[in-house]
Scaffold this active site. Structure first.
Site, PDB file in Angstrom:
ATOM      1  N   GLU A 650      53.551  37.995  31.174  1.00  0.00           N
ATOM      2  CA  GLU A 650      52.319  37.953  30.370  1.00  0.00           C
ATOM      3  C   GLU A 650      51.105  38.183  31.268  1.00  0.00           C
ATOM      4  O   GLU A 650      50.087  37.497  31.149  1.00  0.00           O
ATOM      5  CB  GLU A 650      52.178  36.600  29.655  1.00  0.00           C
ATOM      6  CG  GLU A 650      53.348  36.231  28.783  1.00  0.00           C
ATOM      7  CD  GLU A 650      53.180  34.869  28.124  1.00  0.00           C
ATOM      8  OE1 GLU A 650      52.038  34.365  28.047  1.00  0.00           O
ATOM      9  OE2 GLU A 650      54.193  34.303  27.677  1.00  0.00           O
ATOM     10  N   LEU A 651      51.190  39.127  32.162  1.00  0.00           N
ATOM     11  CA  LEU A 651      50.199  39.262  33.218  1.00  0.00           C
ATOM     12  C   LEU A 651      48.833  39.680  32.670  1.00  0.00           C
ATOM     13  O   LEU A 651      48.723  40.652  31.912  1.00  0.00           O
ATOM     14  CB  LEU A 651      50.682  40.287  34.250  1.00  0.00           C
ATOM     15  CG  LEU A 651      49.727  40.590  35.405  1.00  0.00           C
ATOM     16  CD1 LEU A 651      49.490  39.351  36.251  1.00  0.00           C
ATOM     17  CD2 LEU A 651      50.273  41.725  36.271  1.00  0.00           C
TER      18      LEU A 651
END
Length: 772
Positions: A650-651
């Site tokens: 989920e960068l």
């Protein structure tokens, strides 16, 4: 607020805020992707004069009720017009009138206006409302601005624009943004939220095309003193001069601390002089916040990323693990410089990072944390700006080592004489390393977003549409339509999909009906959820985040026992053996959260495996600020010892300055791509207003690629190999390239040939035979 030596009272206030609201608590991962970051301002009644932002292009009709209630209606309730209420105690802030939504029996009741035909698609709009509440025996309540959209196929969608806490004491300003896609049949904006019986008062509503913020300047990073410690007398060569006790504690200098820099600092600074072995001993600590402090005002520079590093130790007397935190007070605001939790008498490394974007007047650094009465020891405190460019040179070498291999193209032809000397042009058309993004059902209605997605990503994850709260918001009321449509979209566009998530351990993320179940019914509901979801989508999701954020929540474990988490993994594997099952959590890689250190994550994974859970992958969410490469790499090294694939799931990075955002993104992408244990990167969105964090986008709402987006595309291009040259007399052409799919063109005086070939992962040189 200006500070110098920080009064005890003011610091105690800061410390209480820290312990009641730790830094990780202000970040709520996995917020609905369409939710914006609203803000509000409370207006005193005496400040009636003035104006809001220019509303000349306001698409709201009769925005201040000068034409009474024309164009307005009640959504399930009555609306009334007022000049004042409460014998003149409530007056409009702007103009002569305000309206109230009254006789509300549902939280969604409120005041609304249809804006069909006046709102355009693919344009960003900003919403500003002046609101307050009245009655209902509540002093404050949330008011939400929501958009109801009906599509041409009569599907309905609710878009949360903004939410803020309103009071019965004064007007507040509610602000947010939204973006419409497609060609909606009908669009209505309305206010909702307070409990039934509480009136919503509105004085003004402005909906207008969002003004474009001026492009920020690119910060200058030339001639900076990278790697230079800004802490005075860090090695205590001059006793404890430069240090002072925060609070009524005692500081003394002692001998016996480590003489090597902590590993993360050593990886940033390289070869340095050894530490002196001296340390500060803090005794007579009557409270947790007491410790050594130093003023560093005037030493910080804007936009530089500072790494924090120190050795810390605690004395005897504690009966439970203790937290030690390096903190900064920057003009009275608390900043986390890193923290660590331990329960033994050994020296431990504490590390973190921070950045400032406004020049402060007063800055103090201090070390705090153990319980009152527990001695604290600190050695070798370093705070220094990191040299990212130097780190990138090292990462490029590591990348070449683990992501490329030597290639030998061997050409054969019945016309052997025509092979030697032919010109060869090699272009890589796809790198096998997965790059993905979060998407939502509403986002794929934006054709421009879809074009960017399909061109630049090959994996996706759904923002909310697979979560239990979305697929079964009320018991027995299932909604798989959005997930089905997203899966069909991914299939049509050759996108691989991660399943996020089957369960979520954090209580605030769990729908009320699940929270209200007894143990027996909850056990049944959990089994039904597993069977319904995993069986329905068997073979369609490559990964599953089985039980999201188990380091930060324990809803199911508390109610159903410790074994339930391993049971979720085992059952998921039985129902769909083809899916790789992941743990997934946040702040693992940045040193800012003692609940999610790499060591704690490792212990959790090993415990799950001992219970028979088939954990197949490690998910790092990667919602990070001010990343420092060696800190990230240190976490990856530790997790890599488990031998499981690591994914950044989920960068995102956030900065109002798009150039700083680009630099932060490059740090994360290069660190991940250069580490052998990392097997994929998923961004938590890329398009403005379709991300949970503000100032994290790569493309603005109306399709313009910003500096962060350009940096991402440049790195993707860098990680595609190209080669030019001539076939040698042995009929060979040699080069080194990334794993992936290639196109080759051979030109000679008598022929022109195109071929494709594939380079798989491997360490030894790969020979590829090409028949011409």
């Amino acid at each position: 607020m200006e500070i110098f030596f920080f009064s005890l009272v003011s610091h105690l206030f800061l410390f209480v805020l820290y312990w009641v609201f730790p830094v990780e608590s202000v970040f709520l991962p996995n917020l609905p992707v369409l939710e914006t970051n609203p803000s509000f301002h409370v207006f005193d009644q005496s400040t009636r004069k003035g104006h809001l932002a220019n509303g000349s292009n306001n698409i709201i009709l009769n925005p201040t009720f000068e034409d009474e209630l024309s164009n307005w209606s009640g959504k399930g309730c009555n609306i009334l017009l007022h000049e004042s209420m409460e014998d003149g105690k409530i007056l409009p802030l702007y103009g002569k009138f305000f309206a109230s939504a009254t006789n509300r029996t549902r939280s969604w009741n409120g005041i609304e206006q249809e804006i069909t035909g006046r709102v355009q698609t693919k344009l960003a709009y900003e919403v500003t409302a002046i609101v307050r509440i009245y009655g209902g025996n509540v002093a404050d309540a949330n008011i939400q601005a929501t958009l109801w959209v009906q599509s041409q196929d009569i599907n309905e969608q609710y878009i949360k624009i903004a939410i803020s806490q309103a009071t019965d004491k004064g007007w507040v300003q509610l602000q947010g943004k939204f973006l419409l896609n497609g060609s909606p049949l009908k669009v209505i904006i309305f206010l909702e939220g307070p409990p039934p019986g509480t009136d919503i008062l509105i004085n003004r509503l402005v909906v207008k095309h969002a003004e474009k913020a001026p492009r920020p300047l690119r910060p200058s990073m030339k001639n900076e003193a990278f790697g230079v410690n800004i802490i005075e007398n860090s090695n205590l060569d001059d006793g404890i001069n430069g240090w002072f006790p925060l609070g009524n504690c005692s500081l003394n200098m002692e001998f016996g601390s480590p003489i090597e820099l902590p590993p993360m600092a050593r990886n940033s600074l390289g070869m340095q002089e050894r530490l002196s072995g001296r340390y500060i001993l803090v005794t007579n600590r009557a409270d947790t916040w007491m410790g050594p402090a130093q003023m560093i005002s005037g030493k910080l520079k804007l936009y530089l990323t500072y790494q924090v590093s120190a050795w810390v130790k605690i004395g005897p007397g504690s009966t439970s693990p203790q937290i030690v935190n390096v903190a900064l007070s920057i003009d009275g605001n608390w900043v986390n410089g890193g923290q660590v939790e331990f329960n033994n008498g050994s020296w431990h490394e504490v590390g973190g990072s921070f950045r400032i974007d406004k020049q402060p007047s007063n800055v103090m650094v201090y070390i705090q944390g153990p319980a009152a009465g527990v001695d604290l020891m600190v050695a070798g405190l370093y705070i220094f700006p990191v040299d990212r460019r130097a780190r990138f040179k090292l990462l490029k070498k590591q990348t070449d080592k683990i992501r490329t291999r030597d290639l030998i193209l061997k050409f054969s032809s019945s016309k052997a004489n025509n092979v030697s000397g032919a010109f060869v042009k090699v272009e890589q058309i796809q790198n096998f390393f997965p790059f993905g993004s979060c998407i939502t059902r509403s986002s794929i209605d934006n054709e421009d977003l879809v074009r960017f997605l399909v061109k630049n990503f090959n994996w996706v994850v759904f923002g909310n549409e697979l979560k239990w709260s979305w697929t079964e918001p009320q018991q027995g009321n299932f909604n798989y339509k959005d997930a089905d449509e997203l899966l069909n979209f991914c299939k049509n566009n050759n996108l691989e999909v991660r399943g996020h998530c089957i369960f979520w351990e954090v209580e605030y993320a769990i729908q009320p009906w699940v929270q209200g179940l007894n143990k027996s019914d909850l056990t049944t509901a959990v089994q039904n959820r597993l069977t319904d979801l995993v069986t329905r989508y068997k073979g369609k999701f490559r990964h599953y985040d089985v039980d999201n954020e188990m380091l930060h929540g324990s809803f199911y474990k508390d109610r159903l026992g410790k074994d339930i988490q391993a049971t979720m993994f085992r059952t998921s594997h039985q129902l769909d053996p083809s899916a790789t099952l992941f743990v997934n959590d946040y702040h693992i890689e940045d040193g800012s959260d003692v609940r999610s250190s790499p060591e704690d994550y490792i212990r959790q994974i090993l415990d799950l495996q001992r219970q028979g859970a088939p954990v197949g992958g490690i998910g790092l969410q990667g919602h990070i600020d001010s990343p420092v490469g060696p800190i990230v790499s240190s976490a990856l090294d530790k997790l890599g010892t488990l031998g499981l694939p690591i994914w950044f799931t989920e960068l995102d990075v956030s900065s109002a300055n798009e150039f700083i955002r680009a630099d932060d993104l490059e740090v994360m992408l290069r660190e991940a791509f250069a580490h052998p244990a990392v097997e994929g990167i998923i961004l938590w969105g890329f398009w403005e207003l379709y991300m949970s964090r503000e100032n994290a986008h790569l493309v603005n709402a109306e399709g313009k690629i910003n500096a962060a987006g350009k940096r991402y595309l440049a790195l993707k291009k860098e990680w595609l190999s190209r080669a030019r040259g001539y076939i040698d007399v042995q009929g060979e052409f040699r080069f080194r390239g990334f794993y992936g799919t290639y196109n080759i063109q051979i030109n000679s005086p008598t022929t022109k040939i195109n071929r494709t070939f594939v380079v798989d992962k491997g360490e030894s040189p790969l020979a590829i035979n090409i028949d011409l």
